[in-house]
Design a protein around this motif. Structure first.
Motif, mmCIF file in Angstrom:
data_model
loop_
_atom_site.group_PDB
_atom_site.id
_atom_site.type_symbol
_atom_site.label_atom_id
_atom_site.label_comp_id
_atom_site.label_asym_id
_atom_site.label_seq_id
_atom_site.Cartn_x
_atom_site.Cartn_y
_atom_site.Cartn_z
ATOM 1 N N ALA A 34 -5.792 -10.050 7.194
ATOM 2 C CA ALA A 34 -5.324 -9.748 5.649
ATOM 3 C C ALA A 34 -6.607 -9.283 4.496
ATOM 4 O O ALA A 34 -6.483 -8.636 3.848
ATOM 5 C CB ALA A 34 -4.854 -11.107 4.893
ATOM 6 N N THR A 39 -4.715 -8.235 -3.109
ATOM 7 C CA THR A 39 -3.721 -7.426 -2.510
ATOM 8 C C THR A 39 -3.804 -7.000 -1.325
ATOM 9 O O THR A 39 -4.676 -6.819 -0.748
ATOM 10 C CB THR A 39 -3.687 -6.361 -3.899
ATOM 11 O OG1 THR A 39 -3.765 -6.732 -4.923
ATOM 12 C CG2 THR A 39 -2.472 -5.411 -3.477
ATOM 13 N N VAL A 40 -2.480 -7.179 -0.510
ATOM 14 C CA VAL A 40 -2.347 -6.785 0.750
ATOM 15 C C VAL A 40 -1.647 -5.615 1.104
ATOM 16 O O VAL A 40 -0.551 -5.613 0.322
ATOM 17 C CB VAL A 40 -2.015 -7.938 1.694
ATOM 18 C CG1 VAL A 40 -1.913 -7.344 2.985
ATOM 19 C CG2 VAL A 40 -3.024 -9.068 1.692
ATOM 20 N N THR A 41 -1.992 -4.652 1.709
ATOM 21 C CA THR A 41 -1.111 -3.366 1.927
ATOM 22 C C THR A 41 -0.796 -3.540 3.422
ATOM 23 O O THR A 41 -1.666 -3.597 4.449
ATOM 24 C CB THR A 41 -1.728 -2.206 1.535
ATOM 25 O OG1 THR A 41 -1.989 -2.301 0.119
ATOM 26 C CG2 THR A 41 -0.589 -0.913 1.606
ATOM 27 N N THR A 46 2.887 -2.612 -0.662
ATOM 28 C CA THR A 46 1.808 -3.435 -1.560
ATOM 29 C C THR A 46 2.249 -4.915 -1.752
ATOM 30 O O THR A 46 3.248 -4.753 -2.555
ATOM 31 C CB THR A 46 1.257 -2.709 -2.510
ATOM 32 O OG1 THR A 46 0.603 -1.426 -2.174
ATOM 33 C CG2 THR A 46 0.109 -3.355 -3.314
ATOM 34 N N TYR A 47 1.529 -5.975 -1.274
ATOM 35 C CA TYR A 47 1.871 -7.212 -1.722
ATOM 36 C C TYR A 47 0.936 -7.664 -2.676
ATOM 37 O O TYR A 47 -0.290 -7.920 -2.566
ATOM 38 C CB TYR A 47 2.094 -8.200 -0.340
ATOM 39 C CG TYR A 47 3.079 -7.543 0.379
ATOM 40 C CD1 TYR A 47 4.415 -8.347 0.658
ATOM 41 C CD2 TYR A 47 2.760 -6.646 1.754
ATOM 42 C CE1 TYR A 47 5.378 -7.751 1.550
ATOM 43 C CE2 TYR A 47 3.622 -6.126 2.520
ATOM 44 C CZ TYR A 47 4.832 -6.936 2.413
ATOM 45 O OH TYR A 47 5.844 -6.337 3.329
ATOM 46 N N PRO A 49 -0.968 -10.593 -4.922
ATOM 47 C CA PRO A 49 -1.303 -11.965 -4.684
ATOM 48 C C PRO A 49 -0.539 -12.994 -5.609
ATOM 49 O O PRO A 49 -0.100 -12.742 -6.670
ATOM 50 C CB PRO A 49 -2.975 -12.040 -5.224
ATOM 51 C CG PRO A 49 -2.897 -10.996 -6.462
ATOM 52 C CD PRO A 49 -1.938 -9.850 -5.800
ATOM 53 N N THR A 69 -1.956 -15.788 5.428
ATOM 54 C CA THR A 69 -1.382 -14.962 4.427
ATOM 55 C C THR A 69 0.062 -14.487 4.796
ATOM 56 O O THR A 69 0.395 -13.782 5.691
ATOM 57 C CB THR A 69 -2.013 -13.809 3.859
ATOM 58 O OG1 THR A 69 -3.500 -14.084 3.557
ATOM 59 C CG2 THR A 69 -1.363 -12.874 2.758
ATOM 60 N N LEU A 71 3.503 -12.654 4.059
ATOM 61 C CA LEU A 71 3.861 -11.673 3.388
ATOM 62 C C LEU A 71 5.185 -11.734 3.024
ATOM 63 O O LEU A 71 6.084 -11.801 3.979
ATOM 64 C CB LEU A 71 3.744 -10.163 4.325
ATOM 65 C CG LEU A 71 2.129 -9.863 4.585
ATOM 66 C CD1 LEU A 71 2.126 -8.775 5.405
ATOM 67 C CD2 LEU A 71 1.299 -9.836 3.520
ATOM 68 N N TYR A 78 7.170 -8.181 -4.213
ATOM 69 C CA TYR A 78 6.424 -8.298 -2.700
ATOM 70 C C TYR A 78 5.259 -9.199 -2.933
ATOM 71 O O TYR A 78 4.448 -8.832 -3.862
ATOM 72 C CB TYR A 78 6.149 -7.219 -2.264
ATOM 73 C CG TYR A 78 7.385 -6.100 -1.894
ATOM 74 C CD1 TYR A 78 7.823 -6.387 -0.625
ATOM 75 C CD2 TYR A 78 7.976 -5.388 -2.825
ATOM 76 C CE1 TYR A 78 9.030 -5.563 -0.202
ATOM 77 C CE2 TYR A 78 9.239 -4.583 -2.591
ATOM 78 C CZ TYR A 78 9.782 -4.732 -1.220
ATOM 79 O OH TYR A 78 10.577 -4.140 -0.881
ATOM 80 N N ALA A 80 1.677 -11.717 -1.583
ATOM 81 C CA ALA A 80 0.701 -12.120 -0.375
ATOM 82 C C ALA A 80 0.638 -13.540 -0.486
ATOM 83 O O ALA A 80 -0.220 -13.896 -1.779
ATOM 84 C CB ALA A 80 -0.361 -11.357 -0.443
ATOM 85 N N ARG A 82 -1.149 -17.273 0.026
ATOM 86 C CA ARG A 82 -2.043 -17.801 1.025
ATOM 87 C C ARG A 82 -1.781 -19.054 1.293
ATOM 88 O O ARG A 82 -1.473 -19.858 0.250
ATOM 89 C CB ARG A 82 -3.542 -17.497 0.493
ATOM 90 C CG ARG A 82 -3.745 -16.233 0.586
ATOM 91 C CD ARG A 82 -5.308 -15.800 0.192
ATOM 92 N NE ARG A 82 -5.765 -14.469 0.105
ATOM 93 C CZ ARG A 82 -5.592 -13.485 0.714
ATOM 94 N NH1 ARG A 82 -4.566 -13.423 1.758
ATOM 95 N NH2 ARG A 82 -6.065 -12.217 0.314
#
Length: 161
Positions: A34, A39-41, A46-47, A49, A69, A71, A78, A80, A82
């Protein structure tokens, strides 16, 4: 007789267990996968937080080796999310899902879709729209308070998932 089942991803935040409908899980990442950004792509998506621990007003330690994390998407948003630990994926027969007891009369009916037992733990089933912050009245709720209310009242069987 064929029993209809529903799949959930059970996660732990502090000492609390919550479940998300598994259909919305797009992946589970380790800290290394992650990264350290909020922000996670992944796979071109794009997910944003989602601080589920804050939303649920629970203390967590997201520095442990089991932190993941998740998704997650409900098709509109969308996120992310945790969590301290991904406990497991489970299929639950609808008869083993319980509606919220009558003490849940206000906004909390938007937060939780019901409850179930998993490995002798009470697990609150999250409403994905609330968890992802889509509902206008997203306010923190204490899972500890919700557990006390749930423990005080027997639930009807089979109504919530």
């Amino acid at each position: 007789m064929l029993m209809e089942t529903v799949s959930f991803l059970v996660v732990r935040l502090g000492v609390n267990y919550v479940a998300l409908p598994a259909a919305g899980v797009h992946g589970v990442l380790t800290q290394a996968e992650a990264g350290h950004e909020q922000t996670v792509t992944a796979a071109g998506v794009t997910y944003q937080p989602v601080d589920l621990a804050q939303r649920l007003s629970v203390l967590t330690d997201l520095s442990g080796l089991e932190m993941r994390t998740v998704l997650y998407s409900n098709g509109h948003s969308y996120g992310a999310i945790r969590v301290e630990q991904v406990v497991g994926l489970t299929d639950v027969e609808r008869k083993d899902c319980f509606p919220l007891p009558p003490q849940f009369q206000r906004d909390e009916r938007n937060w939780f879709a019901g409850m179930m037992l998993y490995q002798d733990q009470l697990v609150l089933i999250l409403n994905p729209s609330w968890a992802l912050g889509e509902l206008a009245d997203v306010v923190p709720v204490s899972v500890g308070q919700a557990k006390q209310i749930v423990a005080a009242t027997p639930a009807a069987v089979g109504g919530s998932c």
